[in-house]
Design a protein around this motif. Sequence first.
Motif, PDB file in Angstrom:
ATOM      1  N   PRO A   1      29.626  38.262  40.553  1.00 10.90           N
ATOM      2  CA  PRO A   1      28.368  38.823  41.059  1.00 10.90           C
ATOM      3  C   PRO A   1      27.185  37.858  40.884  1.00 10.90           C
ATOM      4  O   PRO A   1      26.319  37.766  41.757  1.00 10.90           O
ATOM      5  CB  PRO A   1      28.151  40.087  40.221  1.00 10.90           C
ATOM      6  CG  PRO A   1      29.394  40.326  39.479  1.00 10.90           C
ATOM      7  CD  PRO A   1      30.208  39.088  39.526  1.00 10.90           C
TER       8      PRO A   1
ATOM      9  N   ILE B   1      26.438  42.675  47.422  1.00 12.18           N
ATOM     10  CA  ILE B   1      27.402  42.298  46.374  1.00 12.18           C
ATOM     11  C   ILE B   1      28.231  43.518  45.973  1.00 12.18           C
ATOM     12  O   ILE B   1      29.461  43.443  45.830  1.00 12.18           O
ATOM     13  CB  ILE B   1      26.670  41.691  45.157  1.00 12.18           C
ATOM     14  CG1 ILE B   1      25.935  40.413  45.564  1.00 12.18           C
ATOM     15  CG2 ILE B   1      27.647  41.412  44.027  1.00 12.18           C
ATOM     16  CD1 ILE B   1      24.959  39.896  44.524  1.00 12.18           C
TER      17      ILE B   1
ATOM     18  N   VAL C   1      26.632  46.042  39.214  1.00 10.55           N
ATOM     19  CA  VAL C   1      26.342  44.710  39.755  1.00 10.55           C
ATOM     20  C   VAL C   1      25.081  44.144  39.114  1.00 10.55           C
ATOM     21  O   VAL C   1      25.053  43.002  38.650  1.00 10.55           O
ATOM     22  CB  VAL C   1      26.207  44.751  41.294  1.00 10.55           C
ATOM     23  CG1 VAL C   1      25.635  43.453  41.838  1.00 10.55           C
ATOM     24  CG2 VAL C   1      27.547  45.049  41.934  1.00 10.55           C
TER      25      VAL C   1
ATOM     26  N   PHE D   1      22.910  36.543  48.188  1.00  7.33           N
ATOM     27  CA  PHE D   1      23.306  37.897  48.545  1.00  7.33           C
ATOM     28  C   PHE D   1      22.409  38.912  47.844  1.00  7.33           C
ATOM     29  O   PHE D   1      21.994  38.702  46.704  1.00  7.33           O
ATOM     30  CB  PHE D   1      24.772  38.160  48.141  1.00  7.33           C
ATOM     31  CG  PHE D   1      25.785  37.473  49.018  1.00  7.33           C
ATOM     32  CD1 PHE D   1      26.233  38.082  50.179  1.00  7.33           C
ATOM     33  CD2 PHE D   1      26.290  36.221  48.680  1.00  7.33           C
ATOM     34  CE1 PHE D   1      27.170  37.454  50.986  1.00  7.33           C
ATOM     35  CE2 PHE D   1      27.200  35.587  49.476  1.00  7.33           C
ATOM     36  CZ  PHE D   1      27.646  36.196  50.637  1.00  7.33           C
TER      37      PHE D   1
ATOM     38  N   MET E   1      27.290  35.151  43.610  1.00  2.55           N
ATOM     39  CA  MET E   1      26.922  35.717  44.903  1.00  2.55           C
ATOM     40  C   MET E   1      25.401  35.918  44.974  1.00  2.55           C
ATOM     41  O   MET E   1      24.779  35.597  45.983  1.00  2.55           O
ATOM     42  CB  MET E   1      27.662  37.040  45.144  1.00  2.55           C
ATOM     43  CG  MET E   1      29.154  36.857  45.405  1.00  2.55           C
ATOM     44  SD  MET E   1      30.018  38.420  45.595  1.00  2.55           S
ATOM     45  CE  MET E   1      29.488  38.858  47.247  1.00  2.55           C
ATOM     46  N   HIS E   2      24.839  36.431  43.880  1.00  2.00           N
ATOM     47  CA  HIS E   2      23.381  36.622  43.842  1.00  2.00           C
ATOM     48  C   HIS E   2      22.671  35.270  43.914  1.00  2.00           C
ATOM     49  O   HIS E   2      21.683  35.119  44.637  1.00  2.00           O
ATOM     50  CB  HIS E   2      22.996  37.372  42.557  1.00  2.00           C
ATOM     51  CG  HIS E   2      21.537  37.657  42.445  1.00  2.00           C
ATOM     52  ND1 HIS E   2      20.877  38.519  43.295  1.00  2.00           N
ATOM     53  CD2 HIS E   2      20.592  37.181  41.596  1.00  2.00           C
ATOM     54  CE1 HIS E   2      19.595  38.570  42.964  1.00  2.00           C
ATOM     55  NE2 HIS E   2      19.403  37.759  41.933  1.00  2.00           N
TER      56      HIS E   2
ATOM     57  N   TYR F   1      21.712  42.708  46.118  1.00  2.00           N
ATOM     58  CA  TYR F   1      22.510  43.519  45.199  1.00  2.00           C
ATOM     59  C   TYR F   1      23.445  44.480  45.935  1.00  2.00           C
ATOM     60  O   TYR F   1      24.626  44.592  45.583  1.00  2.00           O
ATOM     61  CB  TYR F   1      21.601  44.335  44.263  1.00  2.00           C
ATOM     62  CG  TYR F   1      20.855  43.507  43.244  1.00  2.00           C
ATOM     63  CD1 TYR F   1      21.529  42.768  42.284  1.00  2.00           C
ATOM     64  CD2 TYR F   1      19.465  43.494  43.227  1.00  2.00           C
ATOM     65  CE1 TYR F   1      20.849  42.011  41.338  1.00  2.00           C
ATOM     66  CE2 TYR F   1      18.774  42.743  42.286  1.00  2.00           C
ATOM     67  CZ  TYR F   1      19.463  42.005  41.346  1.00  2.00           C
ATOM     68  OH  TYR F   1      18.798  41.264  40.416  1.00  2.00           O
TER      69      TYR F   1
ATOM     70  N   LYS G   1      30.840  44.257  48.705  1.00  2.00           N
ATOM     71  CA  LYS G   1      31.920  43.267  48.775  1.00  2.00           C
ATOM     72  C   LYS G   1      32.858  43.356  47.580  1.00  2.00           C
ATOM     73  O   LYS G   1      34.061  43.173  47.708  1.00  2.00           O
ATOM     74  CB  LYS G   1      31.348  41.854  48.879  1.00  2.00           C
ATOM     75  CG  LYS G   1      30.772  41.541  50.236  1.00  2.00           C
ATOM     76  CD  LYS G   1      30.486  40.060  50.364  1.00  2.00           C
ATOM     77  CE  LYS G   1      29.792  39.797  51.661  1.00  2.00           C
ATOM     78  NZ  LYS G   1      30.667  39.275  52.692  1.00  2.00           N
TER      79      LYS G   1
END
Length: 176
Positions: free
Chosen positions: A125, A138, A149, A133, A128-129, A135, A141
């Motif tokens: 996570p 994420i 998250v 991305f 991705m952040h 929240y 996904k």
Amino acid sequence: MIAAFQSQSDLLQYEQLLRPFAFSLTKNIEETNDLIQDTFYRALANQDKFSEGTNIKGWLFTIMRNIFINNYRQKKTNKNSTDSLDQLFITNNSRLIERNGAERLLLEEAINKAMDGVSKDFTAPFMMHYNGFQYDEIAKKLKLPLGTVKSRIFFAKKDLQAKLKSLGITHSAAYN
């Protein structure tokens, strides 16, 4: 109204006498013209303070000298404060400091090493952040609740900061 000058045209006859003095003060044609204009404006605005029998040329020269001195003091004060503010900006602005590539590579290696020590549940996570991305994206996904998250990203950041600090990398060094 005063007998010495009743209108602007009465004052304009003194312009040729004031011009050399104004130029000797300013050393600039445009500033000379501005100084003469300010002198005439001030004289007209304050004609009630002019007393009959006073030397009008002397009064105009005094007004001009005082305007010049006040402008000079104001410019000097503004210049000093501006210079010091510009100097502080340059001194304190880390974006103006050029970094070399080796320093960036060492920092990147340290971050990768620290990331290896962060729990895998937090790494996905967080990365991705980090890559932009949101929240909710994420959460969808990874099929996790939104609160989970957010907390995993938070704990990943804290863990990463602690590991970087133990490696001797401070917060400011990582962002410069």
